[in-house]
Design a protein around this motif. Structure first.
Motif, PDB file in Angstrom:
ATOM      1  N   SER A  61      47.156  -4.602  -2.964  1.00 33.75           N
ATOM      2  CA  SER A  61      46.657  -4.978  -2.244  1.00 33.75           C
ATOM      3  C   SER A  61      46.446  -6.825  -1.687  1.00 33.75           C
ATOM      4  O   SER A  61      45.760  -7.008  -3.561  1.00 33.75           O
ATOM      5  N   LYS A  62      45.989  -7.183  -0.342  1.00 33.60           N
ATOM      6  CA  LYS A  62      45.377  -8.284  -0.972  1.00 33.60           C
ATOM      7  C   LYS A  62      43.940  -8.759  -1.145  1.00 33.60           C
ATOM      8  O   LYS A  62      43.194  -9.837  -1.420  1.00 33.60           O
ATOM      9  N   HIS A  63      43.746  -7.168   0.113  1.00 38.71           N
ATOM     10  CA  HIS A  63      42.473  -7.604  -0.178  1.00 38.71           C
ATOM     11  C   HIS A  63      41.772  -6.080  -0.610  1.00 38.71           C
ATOM     12  O   HIS A  63      42.587  -5.443   0.039  1.00 38.71           O
ATOM     13  N   GLN A  66      42.393  -2.565   1.397  1.00 42.15           N
ATOM     14  CA  GLN A  66      42.827  -2.646   2.364  1.00 42.15           C
ATOM     15  C   GLN A  66      43.910  -1.850   3.313  1.00 42.15           C
ATOM     16  O   GLN A  66      44.662  -1.066   2.498  1.00 42.15           O
ATOM     17  N   CYS A  68      46.590  -0.287   5.571  1.00 43.57           N
ATOM     18  CA  CYS A  68      48.442  -0.023   4.893  1.00 43.57           C
ATOM     19  C   CYS A  68      48.874   1.283   5.710  1.00 43.57           C
ATOM     20  O   CYS A  68      47.864   2.556   6.161  1.00 43.57           O
TER      21      CYS A  68
END
Length: 124
Positions: A61-63, A66, A68
């Motif tokens: 995950s980017k943050h 996240q 999804c």
């Protein structure tokens, strides 16, 4: 060892609780893949049918967390919380009527077969 075999450990989390780090769901890149869709298929086909979105914590995950979709690729030791559709959202699906009819037909067939079996035993 996990990387050599191509296995990925995914931990699940229920809403409002801590993730269960004792029993991971093990996915294989070779068999079904390492996506959220593969995780849902591994746990329950009904979960995949009622899937709304997933919250993912971890390397993929980017943050954190996240939000999804089903095609999000998962990495080793990610934590996933699957959020399913509410009853109101399920009723708005285009195949909802057919799905309910299928469940009803299955229920009535089972009930009819049980009644038939009972009558067969009484005749003997």
């Amino acid at each position: 060892l996990w990387e050599y075999l191509g296995l990925t450990r995914i931990y699940t989390k229920r809403k409002g609780q801590q993730p269960d780090l004792n029993e991971p769901v093990v996915l294989s890149a070779i068999r079904k893949g390492t996506t959220v869709k593969a995780l849902c298929q591994n746990v329950s086909s009904q979960m995949l049918r009622d899937f709304n979105f997933a919250m993912v914590w971890g390397k993929s995950s980017k943050h954190s967390p996240q939000r999804c979709g089903v095609n999000h690729p998962l990495e080793d030791e990610d934590v996933v919380q699957v959020v399913t559709k509410t009853n109101a959202q399920q009723r708005q699906d285009k195949n909802y009527g057919a799905m309910v009819q299928g469940f009803s037909d299955k229920y009535h067939k089972k009930k009819f077969d049980a009644k038939k079996k009972k009558q067969g035993k009484l005749r003997r």
